[in-house]
Design a protein around this motif. Structure first.
Motif, PDB file in Angstrom:
ATOM      1  N   ALA A 143       0.834  -1.207   0.000  1.00  0.00           N
ATOM      2  CA  ALA A 143       0.000   0.000   0.000  1.00  0.00           C
ATOM      3  C   ALA A 143       0.865   1.251   0.000  1.00  0.00           C
ATOM      4  CB  ALA A 143      -0.917  -0.018   1.221  1.00  0.00           C
ATOM      5  N   ALA A 144       1.989   1.207   0.722  1.00  0.00           N
ATOM      6  CA  ALA A 144       2.874   2.366   0.763  1.00  0.00           C
ATOM      7  C   ALA A 144       3.508   2.638  -0.595  1.00  0.00           C
ATOM      8  CB  ALA A 144       3.966   2.147   1.817  1.00  0.00           C
ATOM      9  N   LEU A 145       3.708   1.595  -1.393  1.00  0.00           N
ATOM     10  CA  LEU A 145       4.290   1.761  -2.722  1.00  0.00           C
ATOM     11  C   LEU A 145       3.279   2.212  -3.764  1.00  0.00           C
ATOM     12  CD1 LEU A 145       6.651  -1.370  -2.857  1.00  0.00           C
ATOM     13  CD2 LEU A 145       7.302   1.032  -2.547  1.00  0.00           C
ATOM     14  N   GLY A 146       2.022   2.388  -3.372  1.00  0.00           N
ATOM     15  CA  GLY A 146       1.018   2.910  -4.282  1.00  0.00           C
ATOM     16  C   GLY A 146       0.114   1.862  -4.884  1.00  0.00           C
ATOM     17  N   PHE A 147       0.262   0.613  -4.526  1.00  0.00           N
ATOM     18  CA  PHE A 147      -0.617  -0.437  -5.043  1.00  0.00           C
ATOM     19  C   PHE A 147      -1.893  -0.485  -4.215  1.00  0.00           C
ATOM     20  CE2 PHE A 147       3.623  -1.739  -6.310  1.00  0.00           C
ATOM     21  CZ  PHE A 147       3.449  -2.119  -7.629  1.00  0.00           C
TER      22      PHE A 147
END
Length: 313
Positions: A143-147
């Protein structure tokens, strides 16, 4: 006084702390007895200085409970072993102070061995428990990587399947790890205690058969209401008694040496179990934790990318 005893009973202590406290109390009791204080009065002195176990014993004996039964009623395994030793020494007329000193040494040695094992297990067990939660960290990392990790896991059939399978694997890994740690740290009772008890009985001047019978009868204090079978000494104790008979030498010192060796062997065995645990913990890590990491961390990323590509097409 009753309110104080209730508060003392309500406090929960770890088995390690109870064994350590029992060893200290038994040693103090032995010193008082060696100084000529009567057994009942010695317990009262200990209760008067704030010893919670002694306070329970004094309260129980005030209600006409026999002293060995009152000691066993304190509740912990260590105190039940003390009760058995007290009963054996009282039955055969063995010197109580010397017997309690030997028992205090046995309890202290057993506790030191357990502490060594616990310290050796702390690092691999802590690392394994931390690694067990790594798959959940993978979800947050995605989630932190934008997924859209959470949307994929909760919003698509494949994502829900990955979430369920990953959750199951995490639970299995945690329980598997806990079972391995528990099996590596398990050590029932005080090593060499049977040899110590038979030595106590023989120090009262009774025959070997009588000593074994007294030890077997006193063992009922460990499990109240349970009838004991006929005396059947452990192989090590039986071997020492056989050596004593054949050589014509007193068995007491041989039995105490056997008990000391049993405690040393338990310490070494515990350290070996702790050393083997590090490699055994790799099994649940590879079988459960890593697949859960892939299912909860990598798979949602791939599913999200594939979903985005299909929408763009």
């Amino acid at each position: 006084m009753t309110a104080v005893l209730r508060r003392l009973r309500s406090r929960r202590a770890t088995p390690e702390a109870e064994t350590e406290a029992a060893a200290a109390t038994v040693l103090q009791l032995a010193v008082l007895l060696q100084a000529g204080v009567a057994p009942a009065r010695a317990w009262e002195h200990l209760a008067g200085v704030g010893d919670s176990a002694a306070a329970r014993v004094v309260t129980a004996t005030a209600h006409d409970m026999p002293l060995p039964a009152a000691i066993a009623a304190v509740g912990s395994d260590a105190w039940r072993e003390v009760a058995v030793a007290y009963q054996v020494a009282s039955t055969v007329g063995a010197p109580l102070a010397a017997c309690l000193r030997g028992l205090a040494t046995a309890l202290s040695d057993a506790q030191e061995a357990a502490d060594d094992v616990r310290v050796a297990l702390a690092e691999p067990a802590g690392t394994a428990r931390l690694m067990g939660w790594l798959p959940l960290l993978a979800v947050a990392l995605g989630a932190a990587l934008g997924f859209d990790t959470f949307g994929t896991l909760f919003g698509s059939p494949l994502g829900i399947a990955c979430l369920a399978a990953g959750g199951i694997l995490i639970v299995v890994a945690q329980r598997w790890t806990a079972r391995l740690v528990r099996s590596a740290s398990d050590a029932a009772g005080v090593p060499g205690l049977e040899a110590e008890l038979v030595a106590i009985a023989l120090s009262g001047g009774v025959s070997i058969d009588r000593a074994l019978a007294v030890v077997a009868d006193a063992g009922a204090l460990r499990t109240p209401g349970r009838q004991n079978a006929a005396p059947a000494p452990h192989d090590d104790v039986a071997s020492v008694l056989s050596l004593s008979r054949s050589a014509g030498v007193p068995a007491v010192e041989l039995l105490r040496a056997c008990a000391a060796h049993a405690r040393h062997r338990a310490r070494v065995d515990g350290r070996l179990r702790a050393a083997k645990l590090s490699s055994r913990l790799l099994v649940p890590l590879g079988v459960c934790t890593l697949p859960a990491f892939l299912l909860l961390g990598v798979a949602p990323m791939l599913l999200g990318v594939m979903s985005t590509m299909s929408l763009s097409l």
